[in-house]
Design a protein around this motif. Structure first.
Motif, PDB file in Angstrom:
ATOM      1  N   UNK A  98     -17.422  -5.818  15.813  1.00 33.20           N
ATOM      2  CA  UNK A  98     -16.218  -6.240  16.516  1.00 33.20           C
ATOM      3  C   UNK A  98     -15.410  -5.011  16.893  1.00 33.20           C
ATOM      4  N   UNK A  99     -14.438  -5.192  17.795  1.00 30.10           N
ATOM      5  CA  UNK A  99     -13.648  -4.072  18.310  1.00 30.10           C
ATOM      6  C   UNK A  99     -12.353  -3.873  17.541  1.00 30.10           C
ATOM      7  N   UNK A 100     -12.195  -4.563  16.432  1.00 31.68           N
ATOM      8  CA  UNK A 100     -10.963  -4.446  15.641  1.00 31.68           C
ATOM      9  C   UNK A 100     -11.259  -4.895  14.220  1.00 31.68           C
ATOM     10  N   UNK A 101     -10.285  -4.735  13.357  1.00 31.83           N
ATOM     11  CA  UNK A 101     -10.411  -5.296  12.003  1.00 31.83           C
ATOM     12  C   UNK A 101      -9.911  -6.738  12.076  1.00 31.83           C
ATOM     13  N   UNK A 102     -10.792  -7.734  11.919  1.00 30.07           N
ATOM     14  CA  UNK A 102     -10.353  -9.132  12.060  1.00 30.07           C
ATOM     15  C   UNK A 102      -9.382  -9.530  10.935  1.00 30.07           C
ATOM     16  N   UNK A 103      -8.609 -10.549  11.241  1.00 23.13           N
ATOM     17  CA  UNK A 103      -7.637 -11.030  10.259  1.00 23.13           C
ATOM     18  C   UNK A 103      -8.316 -11.532   8.993  1.00 23.13           C
ATOM     19  N   UNK A 104      -9.486 -12.165   9.137  1.00 23.54           N
ATOM     20  CA  UNK A 104     -10.168 -12.695   7.959  1.00 23.54           C
ATOM     21  C   UNK A 104     -10.573 -11.582   7.001  1.00 23.54           C
ATOM     22  N   UNK A 105     -10.891 -10.387   7.539  1.00 22.04           N
ATOM     23  CA  UNK A 105     -11.252  -9.266   6.674  1.00 22.04           C
ATOM     24  C   UNK A 105     -10.014  -8.533   6.131  1.00 22.04           C
ATOM     25  N   UNK A 106      -8.842  -8.882   6.626  1.00 22.04           N
ATOM     26  CA  UNK A 106      -7.621  -8.208   6.190  1.00 22.04           C
ATOM     27  C   UNK A 106      -6.715  -9.107   5.358  1.00 22.04           C
ATOM     28  N   UNK A 107      -7.089 -10.378   5.210  1.00 22.27           N
ATOM     29  CA  UNK A 107      -6.238 -11.295   4.450  1.00 22.27           C
ATOM     30  C   UNK A 107      -6.110 -10.869   2.986  1.00 22.27           C
ATOM     31  N   UNK A 108      -7.194 -10.386   2.395  1.00 23.28           N
ATOM     32  CA  UNK A 108      -7.125  -9.943   0.997  1.00 23.28           C
ATOM     33  C   UNK A 108      -6.153  -8.776   0.851  1.00 23.28           C
ATOM     34  N   UNK A 109      -6.128  -7.886   1.855  1.00 23.17           N
ATOM     35  CA  UNK A 109      -5.164  -6.785   1.835  1.00 23.17           C
ATOM     36  C   UNK A 109      -3.741  -7.331   1.895  1.00 23.17           C
ATOM     37  N   UNK A 110      -3.506  -8.338   2.730  1.00 24.26           N
ATOM     38  CA  UNK A 110      -2.171  -8.938   2.828  1.00 24.26           C
ATOM     39  C   UNK A 110      -1.737  -9.550   1.493  1.00 24.26           C
ATOM     40  N   UNK A 111      -2.667 -10.239   0.831  1.00 25.40           N
ATOM     41  CA  UNK A 111      -2.332 -10.846  -0.464  1.00 25.40           C
ATOM     42  C   UNK A 111      -1.991  -9.765  -1.489  1.00 25.40           C
ATOM     43  N   UNK A 112      -2.786  -8.696  -1.522  1.00 25.72           N
ATOM     44  CA  UNK A 112      -2.511  -7.602  -2.464  1.00 25.72           C
ATOM     45  C   UNK A 112      -1.181  -6.920  -2.134  1.00 25.72           C
ATOM     46  N   UNK A 113      -0.912  -6.723  -0.840  1.00 31.20           N
ATOM     47  CA  UNK A 113       0.339  -6.090  -0.441  1.00 31.20           C
ATOM     48  C   UNK A 113       1.542  -6.932  -0.859  1.00 31.20           C
ATOM     49  N   UNK A 114       1.442  -8.239  -0.695  1.00 35.79           N
ATOM     50  CA  UNK A 114       2.526  -9.131  -1.110  1.00 35.79           C
ATOM     51  C   UNK A 114       2.746  -9.041  -2.627  1.00 35.79           C
ATOM     52  N   UNK A 115       1.651  -9.015  -3.392  1.00 32.32           N
ATOM     53  CA  UNK A 115       1.776  -8.919  -4.853  1.00 32.32           C
ATOM     54  C   UNK A 115       2.379  -7.584  -5.269  1.00 32.32           C
ATOM     55  N   UNK A 116       1.988  -6.498  -4.606  1.00 34.80           N
ATOM     56  CA  UNK A 116       2.534  -5.173  -4.954  1.00 34.80           C
ATOM     57  C   UNK A 116       4.026  -5.118  -4.658  1.00 34.80           C
ATOM     58  N   UNK A 117       4.430  -5.610  -3.482  1.00 33.31           N
ATOM     59  CA  UNK A 117       5.851  -5.589  -3.126  1.00 33.31           C
ATOM     60  C   UNK A 117       6.679  -6.465  -4.054  1.00 33.31           C
ATOM     61  N   UNK A 118       6.074  -7.526  -4.605  1.00 31.92           N
ATOM     62  CA  UNK A 118       6.823  -8.457  -5.447  1.00 31.92           C
ATOM     63  C   UNK A 118       6.967  -7.956  -6.880  1.00 31.92           C
ATOM     64  N   UNK A 119       5.981  -7.219  -7.383  1.00 31.44           N
ATOM     65  CA  UNK A 119       5.962  -6.897  -8.814  1.00 31.44           C
ATOM     66  C   UNK A 119       6.177  -5.426  -9.135  1.00 31.44           C
ATOM     67  N   UNK A 120       6.006  -4.542  -8.169  1.00 38.10           N
ATOM     68  CA  UNK A 120       6.144  -3.116  -8.428  1.00 38.10           C
ATOM     69  C   UNK A 120       7.425  -2.592  -7.781  1.00 38.10           C
ATOM     70  N   UNK A 121       7.851  -1.363  -8.121  1.00 36.54           N
ATOM     71  CA  UNK A 121       9.080  -0.814  -7.535  1.00 36.54           C
ATOM     72  C   UNK A 121       9.014  -0.770  -6.010  1.00 36.54           C
TER      73      UNK A 121
END
Length: 419
Positions: A98-121
């Motif tokens: 594909x010509x980009x990083x699809x959303x389905x392959x980036x959803x796990x990153x979004x979930x991890x980013x949300x958890x990091x922003x919620x629990x870490x400084x």
């Protein structure tokens, strides 16, 4: 105290589990989109040439291994775990041709980013956001430099979901910090309120007794040579007042060492303390000390809530103590009026009143009386009388007394003022 209920099941699942599940779901859906499902004339997305070749499957397996390793590491090292998830997203996208990083392959990153922003400084969350957007920008820039096609609109959509995931996590982080600050403030306010209650009880118990002791000691000193019997009576009164005060202090210390649970709605409060039934004894002791106390009652007496009964006694006690210590009067009048919805008490004298205003309404005693009445949602007035003297009046509601006020007044005051 009742045990704290466990949090809901979904909140007990670690963030790493959610990222792993999200990656697996995204990978499965990516395969389904490249198959012709029932009801479709053709697949939604045509599979690339690498997808079913050994090198494509190897890349997908490697990407999955990196994503799972990042999910396992997320609770311990958030930035390192996010780096593994980003690497898995890039490698998994190349296998899909594909010509980009699809959303389905980036959803796990979004979930991890949300958890990091919620629990870490906050700083860690901002670094994680910069890493995620940096990978998207770097992936697109690499394809542009290599003169390959780029799915710019899809990349912008993925970047928008990344920012939204960080905002959600940051909002949860701020909400948790606000809740922690609120709990700390509530604890500090509770400590302050407890200290005020203890100070009020100490003042009410000690001030009255010390005033009576001072009067009796003065009387004994004046007549000890001419009237030994009178001096002996005054010393007996001093001993009685001292023992009573000491007993009250011991009971207060016992109440402070044994923290009793605060009654909840519908529960009765057992207050073994002083009440209006002890007014006559208070008047007798004060009269014996040299200040006559006349008691007048009106209305039909009826059982009172313990906190109202005790507060009314303490108000009368403090007002009479102020007459003894400050008024310079030989007598005062106590009026107790039992009404259908309230209890009214009034103490008036013909003396000179307080000599100065301390900034708290003529002294700590009046401040304590005002606080007692305020906790019971009553009305309180105190001030000089037009014709001379001083007047203290309080109206305490009887029909409906808030449970929180009952607990606040009775938690320390009941045990501390017990005989």
């Amino acid at each position: 105290m009742p045990a704290t209920p466990p949090p809901p099941l979904l909140r007990r699942v670690p963030p790493g589990v959610w990222t792993a599940v999200t990656w697996c779901a995204g990978a499965a859906l990516s395969f389904l989109l490249r198959l012709r499902l029932p009801g479709e004339p053709e697949p939604t997305v045509y599979p690339g040439v690498l997808l079913y070749r050994w090198d494509g499957l190897t890349a997908l397996a490697l990407a999955t291994a990196l994503a799972l390793a990042g999910s396992a590491r997320l609770p311990r090292g958030p930035l390192g775990a996010l780096g593994l998830l980003l690497a898995g997203s890039v490698i998994g996208s190349t296998a899909l041709s594909v010509a980009e990083i699809p959303l389905l392959q980036f959803l796990a990153v979004d979930v991890a980013l949300c958890a990091i922003a919620a629990t870490w400084p906050r700083r860690t969350g901002l670094i994680a956001l910069a890493m995620s957007l940096g990978v998207l920008i770097g992936y697109a820039a690499t394809r542009v430099l290599c003169r390959w096609p780029v799915g710019t609109s899809t990349e912008l959509t993925v970047a928008l979901t990344t920012v939204i995931a960080w905002l959600l996590g940051n909002s949860a982080h701020q909400a948790r910090e606000h809740a922690e600050r609120s709990r700390a403030q509530a604890a500090a306010q509770a400590v302050t309120a407890e200290r005020l209650r203890i100070a009020r009880e100490l003042h009410d118990m000690v001030a009255h007794s010390i005033g009576i002791i001072a009067l009796q000691a003065g009387a004994a000193r004046r007549v000890i040579d001419t009237q030994p019997a009178g001096a002996r009576d005054a010393l007996d009164a001093i001993e009685s007042a001292g023992r009573e005060t000491l007993s009250g202090l011991r009971r207060m210390l016992g109440a402070l060492r044994q923290a009793a649970p605060v009654p909840g709605p519908g529960q009765d409060i057992d207050v073994q303390g002083l009440g209006l039934a002890d007014i006559d004894r208070l008047a007798a002791n004060t009269t014996a000390a040299g200040v006559r106390v006349d008691i007048r009652r009106s209305g039909t007496p009826r059982p009172l809530p313990p906190e109202v009964d005790m507060s009314a006694y303490r108000i009368v006690q403090e007002a009479v103590t102020n007459v003894v210590r400050h008024a310079g009067a030989g007598a005062c009048r106590v009026t107790i009026d039992h009404r259908e919805d309230a209890l009214s008490v009034e103490v008036v004298d013909g003396g000179r009143g307080p000599e100065r205003d301390t900034g708290y309404g003529y002294g700590y005693g009046l401040l304590g009386m005002r606080e007692r009445v305020g906790l019971l949602h009553g009305e309180f007035t105190a001030g000089p009388r037009p014709g001379g003297g001083f007047r203290v009046a309080a109206r305490l509601p009887v029909a409906t007394v808030p449970v929180a006020a009952v607990a606040a007044v009775a938690a320390v005051s009941g045990a501390a003022g017990a005989r």
